[in-house]
Write a protein that holds these residues in place. Structure first.
Motif, short mmCIF file in Angstrom:
data_model
loop_
_atom_site.label_atom_id
_atom_site.label_comp_id
_atom_site.label_asym_id
_atom_site.label_seq_id
_atom_site.Cartn_x
_atom_site.Cartn_y
_atom_site.Cartn_z
N HIS A 1 14.24 -4.44 -6.42
CA HIS A 1 13.90 -3.04 -6.64
C HIS A 1 14.02 -2.66 -8.11
O HIS A 1 13.07 -2.16 -8.71
N TYR B 1 18.67 -7.62 -3.05
CA TYR B 1 18.94 -6.40 -3.82
C TYR B 1 20.34 -6.45 -4.38
O TYR B 1 21.24 -7.05 -3.80
N ASP C 1 23.45 -1.81 -1.92
CA ASP C 1 22.90 -1.14 -0.74
C ASP C 1 22.00 0.03 -1.14
O ASP C 1 21.02 0.33 -0.45
N ARG D 1 18.64 -1.39 -1.88
CA ARG D 1 18.03 -1.82 -0.62
C ARG D 1 17.44 -0.62 0.12
O ARG D 1 16.32 -0.66 0.62
N GLN D 2 18.19 0.48 0.16
CA GLN D 2 17.73 1.68 0.85
C GLN D 2 16.54 2.31 0.13
O GLN D 2 15.57 2.74 0.76
N LYS D 3 16.57 2.35 -1.20
CA LYS D 3 15.44 2.90 -1.96
C LYS D 3 14.18 2.08 -1.73
O LYS D 3 13.09 2.64 -1.56
N ALA D 4 14.31 0.77 -1.71
CA ALA D 4 13.15 -0.09 -1.47
C ALA D 4 12.61 0.13 -0.07
O ALA D 4 11.38 0.16 0.13
N TYR D 5 13.49 0.29 0.90
CA TYR D 5 13.06 0.55 2.27
C TYR D 5 12.28 1.86 2.35
O TYR D 5 11.19 1.91 2.94
N ARG D 6 12.79 2.90 1.72
CA ARG D 6 12.10 4.20 1.74
C ARG D 6 10.74 4.13 1.05
O ARG D 6 9.77 4.70 1.52
N ARG E 1 8.84 1.44 0.79
CA ARG E 1 7.92 0.70 1.67
C ARG E 1 7.40 1.58 2.80
O ARG E 1 6.23 1.55 3.15
N ARG E 2 8.28 2.39 3.37
CA ARG E 2 7.88 3.29 4.46
C ARG E 2 6.87 4.33 3.97
O ARG E 2 5.89 4.63 4.64
N PRO F 1 10.41 7.79 6.35
CA PRO F 1 11.56 6.90 6.34
C PRO F 1 12.43 7.05 7.58
O PRO F 1 13.30 6.26 7.83
#
Length: 186
Positions: free
Chosen positions: A118, A146, A149, A152-157, A159-160, A167
Motif C-alpha cells: 500500500h 502490508y 493493519d 492492510r485496511q486502507k488497501a482493502y477499502r 479495492r472495494r 467497504p
C-alpha cells in the motif's frame, strides 16, 4: 531503587557468536552469500532474487544451493557449530553489529527488504528460525503484504471502492449500501 538487569551469560554469548556468522559469510563468494541471506533473512522468493541480482531463476537457485553447500563445508561448519547448535528452545538468531555492517555494506536491505503493497515502505520480516539456515523448514504461512493493519485496511477499502462496492459487508443495513449492491427482484 531499581537496578539495571544484566543480560545473562548465555544471551551475551549468543550475540557474540553471531559475529562468527558474519565472518563465515565474508569468506564465501559474495553472490552465494547474498542469495543465501536474501532467502533466509528477507524470505525473498527466487524470482525476486533473480530479478534484483540480474540472473536467471535457474542461476539464482543454483547459487542458493552452492551457498548452502558452502555453509556445510567442514572449514565453515566447525566455526558455525556454536552458533547453529541444537538449541531446541532458542530458534531465533540475533543480528549483531558486525552482521548489520555486512548487510549495509552489501546493500541487502535496499535490495530485498519486503515493501508494503500500500505505502511502499520497507518493513522487517519475521524472525528467522535457525533450521532455515541449513536448508530445513523455514518460515511457514503466507508472507506479509502490508507493513501494518492500518495499511492492510486502507488497501482493502481502496479495492472495494475500485470495484464499485461499499467497504461494508452484505449484512449491513440497506441505507448504507450503494445502488449497485441492491439486487433486483426476480
Amino acid at each position: 531503587m531499581t537496578s539495571r538487569r544484566r543480560p545473562d551469560a548465555e544471551q551475551r554469548m549468543r550475540v557474540e557468536r553471531t559475529t562468527v556468522l558474519a565472518d563465515v559469510l565474508r569468506t564465501m563468494p559474495r553472490d552465494r552469500a547474498t542469495v543465501l541471506l536474501a532467502r533466509v533473512l528477507y524470505e525473498a522468493p527466487i524470482q525476486l532474487i533473480a530479478e534484483r541480482l540480474q540472473v536467471s531463476e535457474k542461476q539464482a537457485e543454483r547459487l542458493l544451493g552452492l551457498g548452502l553447500s558452502s555453509m556445510r563445508h567442514p572449514s565453515r561448519a566447525q566455526l558455525l557449530i556454536p552458533v547453529l547448535g541444537d538449541d531446541e528452545d532458542d530458534e531465533t538468531l540475533l543480528i549483531d553489529g558486525k552482521m548489520r555492517a555486512l548487510i549495509r555494506q552489501w546493500r541487502l536491505e535496499e535490495l530485498f527488504a519486503p515493501r508494503c503493497e500500500h505505502c511502499e515502505r520497507p518493513y522487517s520480516a519475521r524472525a528467522v528460525p535457525i533450521p532455515a539456515l541449513w536448508g530445513g523448514i523455514g518460515p511457514q504461512g503466507r508472507p506479509r503484504r502490508y507493513c501494518s493493519d492500518a495499511c492492510r485496511q486502507k488497501a482493502y477499502r481502496e479495492r472495494r471502492r475500485a470495484a464499485g462496492r461499499s467497504p461494508r459487508g452484505p449484512d449491513d443495513p440497506p441505507e448504507s449500501r450503494t445502488s449497485g449492491d441492491v439486487l433486483a427482484p426476480e
